[in-house]
Motif scaffolding. Sequence first.
Motif, PDB file in Angstrom:
ATOM      1  N   THR A 108       0.837  -1.188   0.000  1.00  0.00           N
ATOM      2  CA  THR A 108       0.000   0.000   0.000  1.00  0.00           C
ATOM      3  C   THR A 108       0.874   1.241   0.000  1.00  0.00           C
ATOM      4  OG1 THR A 108      -1.652  -1.179   1.263  1.00  0.00           O
ATOM      5  CG2 THR A 108      -1.814   1.206   1.264  1.00  0.00           C
ATOM      6  N   THR A 109       0.604   2.132  -0.912  1.00  0.00           N
ATOM      7  CA  THR A 109       1.345   3.391  -0.941  1.00  0.00           C
ATOM      8  C   THR A 109       0.383   4.545  -1.170  1.00  0.00           C
ATOM      9  OG1 THR A 109       1.753   3.167  -3.310  1.00  0.00           O
ATOM     10  CG2 THR A 109       3.474   2.371  -1.824  1.00  0.00           C
ATOM     11  N   GLN A 110       0.651   5.615  -0.536  1.00  0.00           N
ATOM     12  CA  GLN A 110      -0.130   6.832  -0.695  1.00  0.00           C
ATOM     13  C   GLN A 110       0.804   7.982  -0.356  1.00  0.00           C
ATOM     14  OE1 GLN A 110      -3.601   7.114  -1.527  1.00  0.00           O
ATOM     15  NE2 GLN A 110      -3.073   9.261  -1.754  1.00  0.00           N
ATOM     16  N   ASP A 111       0.917   8.941  -1.254  1.00  0.00           N
ATOM     17  CA  ASP A 111       1.794  10.082  -1.016  1.00  0.00           C
ATOM     18  C   ASP A 111       0.975  11.225  -0.427  1.00  0.00           C
ATOM     19  OD1 ASP A 111       3.851  11.862  -0.938  1.00  0.00           O
ATOM     20  OD2 ASP A 111       3.870  12.263  -3.090  1.00  0.00           O
ATOM     21  N   CYS A 112       1.232  11.519   0.823  1.00  0.00           N
ATOM     22  CA  CYS A 112       0.531  12.612   1.502  1.00  0.00           C
ATOM     23  C   CYS A 112       1.435  13.825   1.690  1.00  0.00           C
ATOM     24  CB  CYS A 112       0.009  12.148   2.856  1.00  0.00           C
ATOM     25  SG  CYS A 112      -1.340  10.963   2.740  1.00  0.00           S
ATOM     26  N   SER A 113       2.617  13.798   1.080  1.00  0.00           N
ATOM     27  CA  SER A 113       3.552  14.909   1.281  1.00  0.00           C
ATOM     28  C   SER A 113       3.250  16.096   0.383  1.00  0.00           C
ATOM     29  CB  SER A 113       4.982  14.435   1.064  1.00  0.00           C
ATOM     30  OG  SER A 113       5.142  13.989  -0.269  1.00  0.00           O
ATOM     31  N   VAL A 126       4.584   3.352   4.942  1.00  0.00           N
ATOM     32  CA  VAL A 126       5.783   3.731   5.704  1.00  0.00           C
ATOM     33  C   VAL A 126       6.145   2.635   6.697  1.00  0.00           C
ATOM     34  CG1 VAL A 126       6.691   5.374   7.410  1.00  0.00           C
ATOM     35  CG2 VAL A 126       5.439   6.208   5.411  1.00  0.00           C
ATOM     36  N   TRP A 127       5.143   2.118   7.395  1.00  0.00           N
ATOM     37  CA  TRP A 127       5.405   1.097   8.402  1.00  0.00           C
ATOM     38  C   TRP A 127       5.891  -0.199   7.763  1.00  0.00           C
ATOM     39  CZ3 TRP A 127       2.565  -3.041  11.203  1.00  0.00           C
ATOM     40  CH2 TRP A 127       3.104  -3.289  12.466  1.00  0.00           C
TER      41      TRP A 127
END
Length: 178
Positions: A80-85, A101-102
């Motif tokens: 799972t990836t999601q860019d919240c930056s 991240v984890w």
Amino acid sequence: MRKFSRQRGVSLIEVMMALLIFSIGMIGAAGLLVMSTRSNQAAYLRTQVTYLAKSMADRMRANPQGVWSNSYDATYPNTTTQDCSTSGCNATQLANHDQGVWSSQLTTFLAQPQATIKCDAGNAGYTPSSTQISMVPPYGGNCHMTISWFEQSAGDQNDQKQRQTNDTKQAFEWDFQP
């Protein structure tokens, strides 16, 4: 007249015996050094697991909407990836970001990690409506986290593979309330 002729070579035997006893002591000290290195590595890994578990619990505590919607319930590591930056994320997207991240941290710090998180709000005493969830209520349920990994031991790769096939998988289980 040689009075001490009978003791000739006795001091050489004494030196050889002292050297033998000293060598046995050094072999024992080397064994203790190897054992302490393995123990230190195991303690280091357990410290990392505790850090990782608390890190994810803190992430979940910061996103109660994601926890209420069961967005953290998963098996890890996952892709799972999601860019919240670069842009804001909603609660589910933030949970996906936290999972990515984890998962990356798990695979970086542990050998062949597997983890699961399962939250249950059944004992919370109430079930908030979607309107109440948007007000970010504290999570009233309990979560169960399990992390398992192989301890990387000192020694060559054959020794490590043999240890992994002999069920040296370690596990950390934690029930918490985010």
